[in-house]
Design a protein around this motif. Structure first.
Motif, PDB file in Angstrom:
ATOM      1  N   LEU A 284     -23.944  28.421  24.147  1.00  0.00           N
ATOM      2  CA  LEU A 284     -24.665  27.174  23.890  1.00  0.00           C
ATOM      3  C   LEU A 284     -25.921  27.025  24.741  1.00  0.00           C
ATOM      4  O   LEU A 284     -26.969  26.615  24.246  1.00  0.00           O
ATOM      5  CB  LEU A 284     -23.734  25.980  24.134  1.00  0.00           C
TER       6      LEU A 284
ATOM      7  N   HIS B   6     -19.913  21.564  17.881  1.00  0.00           N
ATOM      8  CA  HIS B   6     -20.068  22.631  16.895  1.00  0.00           C
ATOM      9  C   HIS B   6     -19.120  23.796  17.159  1.00  0.00           C
ATOM     10  O   HIS B   6     -19.063  24.739  16.380  1.00  0.00           O
ATOM     11  CB  HIS B   6     -21.515  23.146  16.901  1.00  0.00           C
ATOM     12  N   TYR B   7     -18.392  23.742  18.273  1.00  0.00           N
ATOM     13  CA  TYR B   7     -17.500  24.829  18.647  1.00  0.00           C
ATOM     14  C   TYR B   7     -16.044  24.359  18.576  1.00  0.00           C
ATOM     15  O   TYR B   7     -15.721  23.229  18.939  1.00  0.00           O
ATOM     16  CB  TYR B   7     -17.806  25.320  20.067  1.00  0.00           C
TER      17      TYR B   7
ATOM     18  N   ASN C 293     -29.297  27.576  26.715  1.00  0.00           N
ATOM     19  CA  ASN C 293     -30.455  28.367  26.294  1.00  0.00           C
ATOM     20  C   ASN C 293     -31.197  29.044  27.432  1.00  0.00           C
ATOM     21  O   ASN C 293     -31.870  30.053  27.223  1.00  0.00           O
ATOM     22  CB  ASN C 293     -31.446  27.469  25.531  1.00  0.00           C
TER      23      ASN C 293
ATOM     24  N   ASN D 123     -25.028  17.192  22.735  1.00  0.00           N
ATOM     25  CA  ASN D 123     -25.534  17.312  21.367  1.00  0.00           C
ATOM     26  C   ASN D 123     -24.960  18.496  20.596  1.00  0.00           C
ATOM     27  O   ASN D 123     -25.004  18.504  19.358  1.00  0.00           O
ATOM     28  CB  ASN D 123     -27.060  17.435  21.382  1.00  0.00           C
ATOM     29  N   GLY D 124     -24.399  19.482  21.312  1.00  0.00           N
ATOM     30  CA  GLY D 124     -23.988  20.689  20.614  1.00  0.00           C
ATOM     31  C   GLY D 124     -22.567  21.145  20.808  1.00  0.00           C
ATOM     32  O   GLY D 124     -22.105  22.060  20.121  1.00  0.00           O
TER      33      GLY D 124
ATOM     34  N   CYS E  60     -16.845  24.280  24.954  1.00  0.00           N
ATOM     35  CA  CYS E  60     -17.965  24.602  25.846  1.00  0.00           C
ATOM     36  C   CYS E  60     -17.722  23.900  27.169  1.00  0.00           C
ATOM     37  O   CYS E  60     -17.814  22.674  27.242  1.00  0.00           O
ATOM     38  CB  CYS E  60     -19.280  24.128  25.235  1.00  0.00           C
TER      39      CYS E  60
ATOM     40  N   ALA F 221     -27.582  19.359  26.307  1.00  0.00           N
ATOM     41  CA  ALA F 221     -27.189  20.394  25.343  1.00  0.00           C
ATOM     42  C   ALA F 221     -25.713  20.270  24.983  1.00  0.00           C
ATOM     43  O   ALA F 221     -25.329  20.401  23.810  1.00  0.00           O
ATOM     44  CB  ALA F 221     -27.487  21.775  25.918  1.00  0.00           C
TER      45      ALA F 221
END
Length: 330
Positions: free
Chosen positions: A148, A276-277, A150, A272-273, A125, A269
């Protein structure tokens, strides 16, 4: 209540940091060339007068060589960032991403609209920008980042950050600094290898009737140390400049969007995320190629040599500019 930071004064302050980093790298190359001359050419059996004369010669030669290296790097380094990392870059000619880039480019008063690409298959990301001296530029956003984020305001914050790099010439400057750092490392490595395999530095020592000069010995020892340390010192300057330019681009994003919350939310974002990728190897490969110029680079090289300020520090700076976010998860 904490005093709010004005982004224009922040940009002015950080511009000084960019100049400092360039000067440090120039000084490192200059001293590096002097050190090479000392290690391979200075006798331990010289008088103080001879020592002073030889050091002046080494300094003069080092200055000329450093200026030549700086000129060559400045003239050729712009092409480095124009090659994309692993992945399939697809140009975008319409849609929300294209519209946001156009809006931010207008807000930044760019003379030419950047080309827009979505990078597919990178496994990370992120986003980055590049530009050349002719005003041609591009903004690249990975498909994973689009998935990712939003909200539109988060994407606007990221794009405004990258447009800030283009507007201020950061992409060109950082490319040159990376090339300069690599040049320093190559020179230091070559000198170290020559020392390892034996350079026959002071054949004349045994033929010189003068006694050993302790000052010359100290200078030679310090030169040996600097040959080893130069690449590391250059990396420190590179990391310092990279962190400064990221902070400056964050401030530019606030100027263009008038919304510090959007970019702050995007950073939270990502922190924290993003894991996951993709995989760690994909993230590492991206970081090694584009990391210093990417929007987000979580990897740390140790001893505070990371190319970006920590997300927590970046968000704190944005909160000082008015961002309204919950950063308790950082």
């Amino acid at each position: 209540m904490a005093k709010r930071t004005d982004f224009r004064s922040e940009i002015k302050r950080l511009e000084q940091g960019i100049r400092v980093a360039w000067f440090i790298n120039f000084a490192i190359i200059w001293v590096l060339v002097i050190a090479i001359g000392v290690v391979f050419g200075l006798s331990t059996r010289v008088s103080n007068a001879q020592l002073a004369q030889e050091m002046l010669v080494f300094a003069g030669i080092g200055l000329v060589v450093a200026l030549i290296i700086m000129a060559v790097v400045s003239g050729s380094a712009e092409r480095i960032l124009l090659s994309a990392p692993a992945g399939d870059a697809v140009e975008v000619t319409n849609g929300q991403l294209k519209n946001i880039v156009e809006e931010m480019a207008i807000a930044a008063a760019l003379e030419q609209q950047p080309r827009v690409y979505i990078l597919r298959g990178s496994g990370v990301c992120n986003a980055y920008a590049s530009a050349d001296s002719k005003g041609n530029s591009m903004v690249v956003v990975t498909e994973e980042l689009l998935d990712l984020l939003n909200t539109r305001e988060e994407l606007e914050g990221v794009i405004a950050h990258e447009i800030g790099h283009i507007k201020t010439g950061d992409s060109q400057a950082m490319t040159k600094l990376v090339a300069l750092t690599s040049t320093t490392a190559i020179i230091g490595s070559m000198a170290s290898r020559m020392l390892f395999f034996g350079g026959g530095r002071r054949n004349s020592d045994s033929n010189n009737s003068n006694g050993t000069n302790p000052i010359a010995i100290v200078i030679i020892v310090l030169s040996y140390i600097f040959l080893i340390a130069a690449p590391f010192l250059s990396k420190i300057a590179e990391s310092y400049m990279s962190r400064e330019r990221e902070s400056r681009a964050d401030a530019s994003a606030v100027e263009f969007t008038r919304n510090p919350t959007g970019i702050a939310q995007a950073l939270i974002a990502l922190e924290n995320g993003a894991d996951h990728y993709g995989s760690k190897s994909e993230a590492k490969n991206f970081g090694e190629t584009i990391g210093p110029v990417a929007f987000y680079n979580p990897s740390f090289a140790g001893l505070d040599l990371s190319s970006h300020p920590s997300t927590k520090k970046r968000v704190a700076a944005l909160k000082a500019m008015g961002a309204q976010v919950d950063d308790s998860s950082l």
